[in-house]
Design an enzyme around this catalytic site. Structure first.
Site, PDB file in Angstrom:
ATOM      1  N   HIS A  13       0.832  -1.214   0.000  1.00  0.00           N
ATOM      2  CA  HIS A  13       0.000   0.000   0.000  1.00  0.00           C
ATOM      3  C   HIS A  13       0.858   1.252   0.000  1.00  0.00           C
ATOM      4  CE1 HIS A  13       0.440  -0.771   4.445  1.00  0.00           C
ATOM      5  NE2 HIS A  13       0.547   0.547   4.510  1.00  0.00           N
ATOM      6  N   GLU A  49      -8.479   4.437   9.786  1.00  0.00           N
ATOM      7  CA  GLU A  49      -7.948   4.239   8.441  1.00  0.00           C
ATOM      8  C   GLU A  49      -8.949   3.536   7.532  1.00  0.00           C
ATOM      9  OE1 GLU A  49      -4.808   1.129   9.927  1.00  0.00           O
ATOM     10  OE2 GLU A  49      -5.448   0.587   7.919  1.00  0.00           O
ATOM     11  N   GLN A  66      -3.880   3.415   1.579  1.00  0.00           N
ATOM     12  CA  GLN A  66      -4.249   3.417   3.000  1.00  0.00           C
ATOM     13  C   GLN A  66      -4.437   4.877   3.418  1.00  0.00           C
ATOM     14  OE1 GLN A  66      -1.088   2.496   5.833  1.00  0.00           O
ATOM     15  NE2 GLN A  66      -2.514   1.407   7.150  1.00  0.00           N
ATOM     16  N   HIS A  90       3.865   7.237   3.631  1.00  0.00           N
ATOM     17  CA  HIS A  90       4.819   6.117   3.557  1.00  0.00           C
ATOM     18  C   HIS A  90       4.463   5.206   2.395  1.00  0.00           C
ATOM     19  CE1 HIS A  90       1.546   4.449   6.153  1.00  0.00           C
ATOM     20  NE2 HIS A  90       1.841   3.287   5.585  1.00  0.00           N
ATOM     21  N   GLU A 140       7.410   0.863   5.083  1.00  0.00           N
ATOM     22  CA  GLU A 140       6.785  -0.157   5.925  1.00  0.00           C
ATOM     23  C   GLU A 140       6.967  -1.517   5.254  1.00  0.00           C
ATOM     24  OE1 GLU A 140       2.619   0.743   6.553  1.00  0.00           O
ATOM     25  OE2 GLU A 140       2.193  -1.213   7.458  1.00  0.00           O
TER      26      GLU A 140
HETATM   27  N1  CMX Z   1       8.308  10.549   5.684  1.00  0.00           N
HETATM   28  C1  CMX Z   1       9.537  11.125   5.548  1.00  0.00           C
HETATM   29  N2  CMX Z   1      10.191  11.739   6.569  1.00  0.00           N
HETATM   30  C2  CMX Z   1       9.553  11.748   7.761  1.00  0.00           C
HETATM   31  C3  CMX Z   1       8.297  11.160   7.971  1.00  0.00           C
HETATM   32  C4  CMX Z   1       7.665  10.547   6.874  1.00  0.00           C
HETATM   33  N3  CMX Z   1       6.467   9.984   6.989  1.00  0.00           N
HETATM   34  N4  CMX Z   1       7.935  11.328   9.263  1.00  0.00           N
HETATM   35  C5  CMX Z   1       8.937  12.010   9.845  1.00  0.00           C
HETATM   36  N5  CMX Z   1       9.919  12.256   8.940  1.00  0.00           N
HETATM   37  C6  CMX Z   1      11.169  12.981   9.171  1.00  0.00           C
HETATM   38  C7  CMX Z   1      10.863  14.360   9.703  1.00  0.00           C
HETATM   39  O1  CMX Z   1      10.636  15.278   8.662  1.00  0.00           O
HETATM   40  C8  CMX Z   1      12.105  14.688  10.498  1.00  0.00           C
HETATM   41  O2  CMX Z   1      13.108  15.129   9.641  1.00  0.00           O
HETATM   42  P1  CMX Z   1      14.096  16.340  10.068  1.00  0.00           P
HETATM   43  O3  CMX Z   1      14.863  15.797  11.242  1.00  0.00           O
HETATM   44  O4  CMX Z   1      14.932  16.540   8.848  1.00  0.00           O
HETATM   45  O5  CMX Z   1      13.188  17.472  10.419  1.00  0.00           O
HETATM   46  C9  CMX Z   1      12.516  13.336  11.065  1.00  0.00           C
HETATM   47  O6  CMX Z   1      11.904  12.347  10.208  1.00  0.00           O
HETATM   48  C10 CMX Z   1      12.008  13.131  12.479  1.00  0.00           C
HETATM   49  O7  CMX Z   1      10.629  13.388  12.459  1.00  0.00           O
HETATM   50  P2  CMX Z   1       9.729  13.849  13.676  1.00  0.00           P
HETATM   51  O8  CMX Z   1       8.618  14.694  13.142  1.00  0.00           O
HETATM   52  O9  CMX Z   1      10.580  14.416  14.789  1.00  0.00           O
HETATM   53  O10 CMX Z   1       9.066  12.505  14.106  1.00  0.00           O
HETATM   54  P3  CMX Z   1       9.600  11.339  15.020  1.00  0.00           P
HETATM   55  O11 CMX Z   1      11.086  11.195  14.964  1.00  0.00           O
HETATM   56  O12 CMX Z   1       8.945  11.450  16.353  1.00  0.00           O
HETATM   57  O13 CMX Z   1       8.920  10.106  14.238  1.00  0.00           O
HETATM   58  C11 CMX Z   1       9.028   8.235  12.840  1.00  0.00           C
HETATM   59  C12 CMX Z   1       9.287   9.741  12.936  1.00  0.00           C
HETATM   60  C13 CMX Z   1       9.283   7.818  11.400  1.00  0.00           C
HETATM   61  C14 CMX Z   1      10.004   7.509  13.789  1.00  0.00           C
HETATM   62  C15 CMX Z   1       7.543   7.957  13.280  1.00  0.00           C
HETATM   63  O14 CMX Z   1       6.691   8.649  12.403  1.00  0.00           O
HETATM   64  C16 CMX Z   1       7.190   6.490  13.302  1.00  0.00           C
HETATM   65  O15 CMX Z   1       7.460   5.786  14.265  1.00  0.00           O
HETATM   66  N6  CMX Z   1       6.541   5.992  12.214  1.00  0.00           N
HETATM   67  C17 CMX Z   1       6.131   4.587  12.141  1.00  0.00           C
HETATM   68  C18 CMX Z   1       4.699   4.398  12.591  1.00  0.00           C
HETATM   69  C19 CMX Z   1       3.705   5.119  11.724  1.00  0.00           C
HETATM   70  O16 CMX Z   1       4.037   5.931  10.869  1.00  0.00           O
HETATM   71  N7  CMX Z   1       2.390   4.814  11.969  1.00  0.00           N
HETATM   72  C20 CMX Z   1       1.292   5.373  11.217  1.00  0.00           C
HETATM   73  C21 CMX Z   1       0.933   4.510  10.018  1.00  0.00           C
HETATM   74  C22 CMX Z   1       0.344   3.170  10.445  1.00  0.00           C
HETATM   75  C23 CMX Z   1       0.192   2.163   9.294  1.00  0.00           C
HETATM   76  O17 CMX Z   1       0.759   2.328   8.222  1.00  0.00           O
HETATM   77  O18 CMX Z   1      -0.537   1.150   9.514  1.00  0.00           O
HETATM   78 CO    CO Z   2       0.796   1.580   6.269  1.00  0.00          CO
END
Ligand code: CMX
Ligand code: CO
Length: 151
Positions: A13, A49, A66, A90, A140
């Site tokens: 997705h 979602e 998604q 993502h 993912e």
């Molecule tokens: N795509 C690209 N870059 C991303 C991003 C994304 N989706 N999300 C965050 N970033 C970048 C930010 O821009 C930031 O970059 P800079 O340091 O250059 O500013 C950096 O990553 C850190 O971002 P943050 O806003 O401080 O966020 P966190 O570090 O707290 O979290 C992440 C980032 C990826 C660890 C967190 O979003 C995560 O754990 N994701 C996995 C879970 C998830 O996304 N769940 C929702 C979807 C569920 C599903 O698909 O089923």
């Molecule tokens: Co997903």
């Protein structure tokens, strides 16, 4: 030592962050005639979602959009919306063995966010790769539940 072969066999997705799930579903319905295949709330991920099925894939599963609306201000989707606004959040690759794929990818120096996969949509097992190690793309990995009905 021979390198493990990582089998990612489909785009499972594309995750899209939105502020209003119902309005976003309506956009996909009126613009493309797409309809919702499945919807759920994932408390752990902090989302409401909807999965829109696009096509079935050669490995017996399917590719979806998604659509993700946050249910909590401290959730990853809420944080993303505050920083980047609505849009692609993502990409997700499908695999028959998420744990094996994640372990093999971790060995290449990519940060795996959940070393033990967690529950994803429709009973799947999921983990994520950190966007900073993936050229800015939050990635993912998804292993579909054995009973996933793609029809
Ligand atoms: N795509 C690209 N870059 C991303 C991003 C994304 N989706 N999300 C965050 N970033 C970048 C930010 O821009 C930031 O970059 P800079 O340091 O250059 O500013 C950096 O990553 C850190 O971002 P943050 O806003 O401080 O966020 P966190 O570090 O707290 O979290 C992440 C980032 C990826 C660890 C967190 O979003 C995560 O754990 N994701 C996995 C879970 C998830 O996304 N769940 C929702 C979807 C569920 C599903 O698909 O089923
Ligand atoms: Co997903």
């Amino acid at each position: 030592m021979q390198e493990a072969v990582i089998m990612l066999t489909r785009i499972d997705h594309i995750g899209i962050a939105c502020r209003n799930l119902d309005e976003t579903i309506a956009f996909y319905q009126r613009t493309y005639n797409f309809s919702v295949f499945h919807s759920e709330v994932n408390e752990e991920q902090g989302v409401r979602e909807a999965m829109i099925k696009i096509n079935e894939t050669d490995d017996g599963h399917a590719t979806y959009l998604q659509l993700l609306e946050p249910i909590r201000d401290d959730s990853p989707i809420a944080k993303f919306l505050a920083k980047h606004g609505e849009g692609v959040h993502h990409i997700a690759f499908g695999t028959a063995d998420v744990k094996a794929a994640a372990d093999a990818i971790a060995e290449k120096g990519v940060q795996v966010l959940y070393p033990e996969p967690r529950r994803g949509t429709m009973g799947s097992s999921i983990t994520f790769l950190h966007p900073k190690d993936c050229g800015g793309v939050l990635t993912e990995l998804v292993q579909a539940a054995a009973s996933e009905d793609t029809h």
